[in-house]
Design a protein around this motif. Structure first.
Motif, mmCIF file in Angstrom:
data_model
loop_
_atom_site.group_PDB
_atom_site.id
_atom_site.type_symbol
_atom_site.label_atom_id
_atom_site.label_comp_id
_atom_site.label_asym_id
_atom_site.label_seq_id
_atom_site.Cartn_x
_atom_site.Cartn_y
_atom_site.Cartn_z
ATOM 1 N N VAL A 221 0.640 -1.093 -0.171
ATOM 2 C CA VAL A 221 0.099 0.407 -0.428
ATOM 3 C C VAL A 221 1.043 0.893 0.295
ATOM 4 C CG1 VAL A 221 -1.915 1.271 1.453
ATOM 5 C CG2 VAL A 221 -1.768 -1.115 1.771
ATOM 6 N N LEU A 222 0.456 2.135 -0.751
ATOM 7 C CA LEU A 222 1.283 3.687 -1.354
ATOM 8 C C LEU A 222 0.753 4.551 -0.656
ATOM 9 C CD1 LEU A 222 2.611 2.482 -4.511
ATOM 10 C CD2 LEU A 222 3.548 1.961 -2.378
ATOM 11 N N TRP A 223 1.231 5.229 0.508
ATOM 12 C CA TRP A 223 0.882 6.715 0.843
ATOM 13 C C TRP A 223 1.544 7.836 0.165
ATOM 14 C CZ3 TRP A 223 1.323 8.263 6.545
ATOM 15 C CH2 TRP A 223 0.511 9.402 6.875
ATOM 16 N N TYR A 224 0.407 8.742 -0.443
ATOM 17 C CA TYR A 224 1.946 9.726 -0.815
ATOM 18 C C TYR A 224 1.060 11.221 -1.323
ATOM 19 C CZ TYR A 224 0.412 9.221 -5.649
ATOM 20 O OH TYR A 224 -0.655 8.619 -7.252
ATOM 21 N N LYS A 225 1.520 12.752 -1.614
ATOM 22 C CA LYS A 225 1.334 13.745 -2.041
ATOM 23 C C LYS A 225 1.609 14.376 -3.062
ATOM 24 C CE LYS A 225 0.451 18.610 0.331
ATOM 25 N NZ LYS A 225 -1.528 18.577 -0.432
ATOM 26 N N ASN A 226 1.311 14.968 -3.801
ATOM 27 C CA ASN A 226 1.614 15.546 -4.961
ATOM 28 C C ASN A 226 0.741 16.864 -4.561
ATOM 29 O OD1 ASN A 226 2.190 13.466 -6.625
ATOM 30 N ND2 ASN A 226 0.283 13.092 -7.730
ATOM 31 N N TYR A 227 1.884 17.843 -4.999
ATOM 32 C CA TYR A 227 1.273 19.402 -4.751
ATOM 33 C C TYR A 227 2.399 20.558 -5.835
ATOM 34 C CZ TYR A 227 1.161 24.521 -3.197
ATOM 35 O OH TYR A 227 1.360 25.677 -2.713
ATOM 36 N N GLY A 228 1.383 20.714 -6.688
ATOM 37 C CA GLY A 228 1.933 22.130 -7.903
ATOM 38 C C GLY A 228 1.991 21.880 -8.783
ATOM 39 N N PRO A 229 1.852 22.565 -10.261
ATOM 40 C CA PRO A 229 2.010 22.375 -11.044
ATOM 41 C C PRO A 229 3.254 20.533 -11.759
ATOM 42 C CG PRO A 229 2.796 23.579 -10.975
ATOM 43 C CD PRO A 229 2.949 24.190 -9.818
ATOM 44 N N ASN A 230 4.161 20.446 -11.409
ATOM 45 C CA ASN A 230 5.443 20.192 -11.758
ATOM 46 C C ASN A 230 5.689 18.502 -10.706
ATOM 47 O OD1 ASN A 230 6.672 21.874 -13.725
ATOM 48 N ND2 ASN A 230 6.784 23.005 -12.159
#
Length: 264
Positions: free
Chosen positions: A106-115
């Motif tokens: 199980v993976l847990w992550y966050k993306n932030y921003g246009p890149n």
């Protein structure tokens, strides 16, 4: 087969809203209309954990954790109290999937921003169960180590000397679950530092990955999203800055946290 790639279902992605797509002059945000959301697993105030409406990865269960009802919210601008509550809630959701026995990993992550590789600006994290693949097969305990910034035994922070990608990554290790609040405070400060100091304010995107440690803790790893090194893209060879640069970065981050730890 090890190192098997995740399969992206392009047909599922068609019609998916995208905050950063230049052709969408007024992109709609589904997370700004919580009353229309479906397949909700759990709520805590404005925080909502639900099934991803666009499951683009084959042989997975993709879920989304909406962090806030503020479209422009982020770990960098939440109050200390809200950020702590969010990290506790997200960790509980992750543990629920991780201990279900339904997935290989199980993976847990966050993306932030246009890149960052994300599609929606509205603040959210993702928790994804992989049916067949070990998502941690290329990660080692070394990736969580580095030049110490802070160490209180329950929480340890460092600038990675064995980064996953490079050149500078911030590891925030939770070693005792009783110290989640201190861990959350360091994550908040780390995000602020990355966006405002680390690259002289020139970085507008990051990824935050959460890795289970073999000792039962969690490593939160902050990676700035700038152009990836060619050695990593072509050969999966990570690069790291020289020792003096990493030492200087550790000193700056330590002072940044000490100065800003009179958190509002």
């Amino acid at each position: 087969m090890e190192n098997e790639p995740l399969v992206f279902e392009l047909s599922v992605a068609k019609g998916k809203p995208h905050s950063y797509r230049k052709t969408d002059l007024k992109p709609s945000c589904p997370f700004c209309a919580p009353d229309k959301l479906t397949n909700i697993y759990q709520k805590r105030g404005a925080m909502i954990w639900l099934r991803n409406k666009f499951p683009t990865l084959r042989d997975t269960k993709q879920t989304v954790l909406i962090e806030s009802d503020n479209h422009y919210g982020d770990l960098a601008n939440y109050t200390v109290s809200y950020n702590r509550t969010l990290l506790r809630f997200a960790l509980a959701c992750f543990r629920r999937m991780q201990t279900s026995g339904d997935f290989r990993s199980v993976l847990w992550y966050k993306n932030y921003g246009p890149n960052s590789g994300g599609s929606l600006m509205h603040p959210h994290m993702q928790i994804v169960g992989l049916n067949q693949i070990d998502g941690y097969q290329n990660i080692t305990a070394q990736n969580f180590t580095g030049i110490t910034v802070f160490n209180q035994k329950v929480v340890e922070v460092n600038i990675a000397t064995f980064p996953v990608q490079g050149y500078e990554e911030i590891n925030i290790n939770l070693l005792e679950l009783t110290a989640i609040d201190l861990w959350a405070d360091w994550i908040r400060s780390g995000v602020r530092y990355l966006l405002n100091v680390m690259f002289n304010g020139h970085c507008d995107s990051y990824n935050l990955f959460f890795y289970p440690r073999q000792d039962g803790g969690i490593c939160a790893k902050l990676i700035a999203r700038i152009a990836a090194p060619a050695y990593f893209v072509g050969y999966k060879l990570s690069q790291v800055n020289d020792e003096k640069t990493l030492q200087d970065e550790a000193t700056r981050l330590r002072h940044f946290f000490a100065k800003g730890s009179k958190l509002e």
